[in-house]
Design a protein around this motif. Structure first.
Motif, PDB file in Angstrom:
ATOM      1  N   ALA A  99       0.660  -0.989   0.532  1.00 41.53           N
ATOM      2  CA  ALA A  99      -0.164  -0.161   0.325  1.00 41.53           C
ATOM      3  C   ALA A  99       0.764   1.280  -0.162  1.00 41.53           C
ATOM      4  N   ASN A 100       2.272   1.323   0.987  1.00 40.21           N
ATOM      5  CA  ASN A 100       2.768   2.658   0.995  1.00 40.21           C
ATOM      6  C   ASN A 100       2.983   2.319  -1.070  1.00 40.21           C
ATOM      7  N   ALA A 101       3.848   1.493  -1.552  1.00 44.38           N
ATOM      8  CA  ALA A 101       4.301   1.374  -2.829  1.00 44.38           C
ATOM      9  C   ALA A 101       4.026   2.089  -3.302  1.00 44.38           C
ATOM     10  N   SER A 102       1.743   1.737  -3.163  1.00 42.13           N
ATOM     11  CA  SER A 102       0.913   2.352  -4.442  1.00 42.13           C
ATOM     12  C   SER A 102       0.108   3.505  -3.613  1.00 42.13           C
ATOM     13  N   GLY A 103       0.377   4.209  -2.947  1.00 40.77           N
ATOM     14  CA  GLY A 103      -0.025   5.509  -2.325  1.00 40.77           C
ATOM     15  C   GLY A 103      -1.334   5.451  -2.273  1.00 40.77           C
ATOM     16  N   VAL A 104      -1.871   4.501  -1.140  1.00 45.01           N
ATOM     17  CA  VAL A 104      -2.676   3.857  -0.448  1.00 45.01           C
ATOM     18  C   VAL A 104      -2.556   4.004   1.066  1.00 45.01           C
ATOM     19  N   LEU A 105      -3.540   4.519   1.336  1.00 49.08           N
ATOM     20  CA  LEU A 105      -3.937   4.283   3.050  1.00 49.08           C
ATOM     21  C   LEU A 105      -4.653   3.148   3.495  1.00 49.08           C
ATOM     22  N   ALA A 106      -3.479   2.204   3.488  1.00 53.61           N
ATOM     23  CA  ALA A 106      -4.328   0.587   4.064  1.00 53.61           C
ATOM     24  C   ALA A 106      -4.996   0.517   5.598  1.00 53.61           C
ATOM     25  N   GLY A 107      -4.083   1.581   6.210  1.00 53.71           N
ATOM     26  CA  GLY A 107      -5.479   1.618   7.424  1.00 53.71           C
ATOM     27  C   GLY A 107      -5.361   0.103   7.852  1.00 53.71           C
ATOM     28  N   ARG A 108      -7.051  -0.254   8.859  1.00 53.48           N
ATOM     29  CA  ARG A 108      -6.378  -2.100   8.967  1.00 53.48           C
ATOM     30  C   ARG A 108      -6.834  -2.557   7.829  1.00 53.48           C
ATOM     31  N   CYS A 137      -4.343   3.408  13.214  1.00 53.61           N
ATOM     32  CA  CYS A 137      -5.229   4.271  13.466  1.00 53.61           C
ATOM     33  C   CYS A 137      -5.826   3.823  12.461  1.00 53.61           C
ATOM     34  N   ASP A 138      -7.081   3.400  13.168  1.00 54.58           N
ATOM     35  CA  ASP A 138      -8.957   3.750  12.744  1.00 54.58           C
ATOM     36  C   ASP A 138      -9.126   4.469  11.627  1.00 54.58           C
ATOM     37  N   TYR A 139      -8.601   4.600  10.275  1.00 54.09           N
ATOM     38  CA  TYR A 139      -8.698   5.905   9.490  1.00 54.09           C
ATOM     39  C   TYR A 139     -10.557   5.945   8.866  1.00 54.09           C
ATOM     40  N   GLY A 140     -11.077   4.022   9.452  1.00 52.76           N
ATOM     41  CA  GLY A 140     -12.316   4.307   8.495  1.00 52.76           C
ATOM     42  C   GLY A 140     -12.943   4.342   7.770  1.00 52.76           C
ATOM     43  N   GLU A 141     -13.496   5.123   7.078  1.00 49.02           N
ATOM     44  CA  GLU A 141     -13.890   5.619   5.332  1.00 49.02           C
ATOM     45  C   GLU A 141     -13.176   6.198   4.610  1.00 49.02           C
TER      46      GLU A 141
END
Length: 239
Positions: A14-23, A86-90
């Protein structure tokens, strides 16, 4: 006064693709992330780890496994959901470039103590649980292994930043000034009077100096060294 080594997981897919992975489940280390975790293990090979605690998410457990692989004795890692991301929710699962356009993004940057993610948790709650978990495990390690013990905690960027902010006596609203890269090592020692921050966001260098030679072990003072002190005793051989 044990010493906790705070390690952020290595680079993830996810880091490599620029996505906020969250949980989100199924987010693993990529090849670079595995190499980074192995490098941290090399840095800590000369440190006698008394314990290891990790976030339950895959990328942290994988990082922890690579780090502890080179330990002389068996270090059985435990998981603690209080060290989870962190629980980033939506927000989780969304591209960071899109999230940067959200109004809440500006709050996260300038006043994170007022930020609560839609369907998720607040950044204040994240800090409270993270700090409480680290202090709880630190007290346990002290009781079981003594004040000279060194232990490992593997977690996530924002969680570690918030723990460091607390240790530095810095308000959460200023924690964005702290940088924590993938597979970086930060070091904190807690005492009855205050935490001591020994390092933040480090990427290289042998860390065997964190384990004092057995013959010279003595109770560390909870006072700060006026003038800076003499630093750790150089390692002259195995102990």
């Amino acid at each position: 006064m044990p010493t906790v080594i705070l390690v952020r997981h290595g680079r993830s897919t996810a880091n490599a693709s620029g996505v906020l992975a969250g949980r989100l489940p199924g987010v693993h280390l990529d090849d670079t992330g595995v190499e980074q975790a192995v490098a941290v293990g090399d840095r800590l090979a000369g440190v006698r780890l008394a314990a290891a605690v990790t976030s339950p998410l895959e990328r942290c457990r994988e990082t922890c496994r690579e780090i502890t692989r080179l330990q002389v004795g068996t270090v059985r890692a435990t998981t603690d959901k209080q060290l989870s991301e962190c629980d980033y929710g939506e927000w989780q699962g969304r591209p960071l470039k899109d999230l940067a356009k959200e109004k809440l993004w500006r709050t996260v940057q300038a006043q994170p103590s007022a930020a609560t993610f839609p369907g998720g948790e607040s950044m204040r709650a994240m800090q409270d649980r993270g700090v409480a978990a680290i202090r709880r495990h630190d007290a346990r390690v002290a009781a079981e292994h003594g004040d000279d013990a060194v232990w490992l905690a593997v977690s996530h960027g924002d969680v570690i930043k918030s723990i460091l902010a607390d240790a530095l006596g810095t308000h959460l609203d200023l924690f964005q000034r702290i940088h924590v890269d993938p597979a970086s090592v930060s070091i904190v020692r807690y005492s009855e009077s205050r935490p001591f921050v020994l390092g933040t966001n480090t990427h290289a260098g042998d860390l065997s100096w964190l384990t004092p030679p057995k013959k010279s072990r003595r109770r560390r003072s909870a006072d700060a060294e006026v003038g800076g002190g003499a630093g750790p005793q150089p390692q002259t051989g195995t102990s």
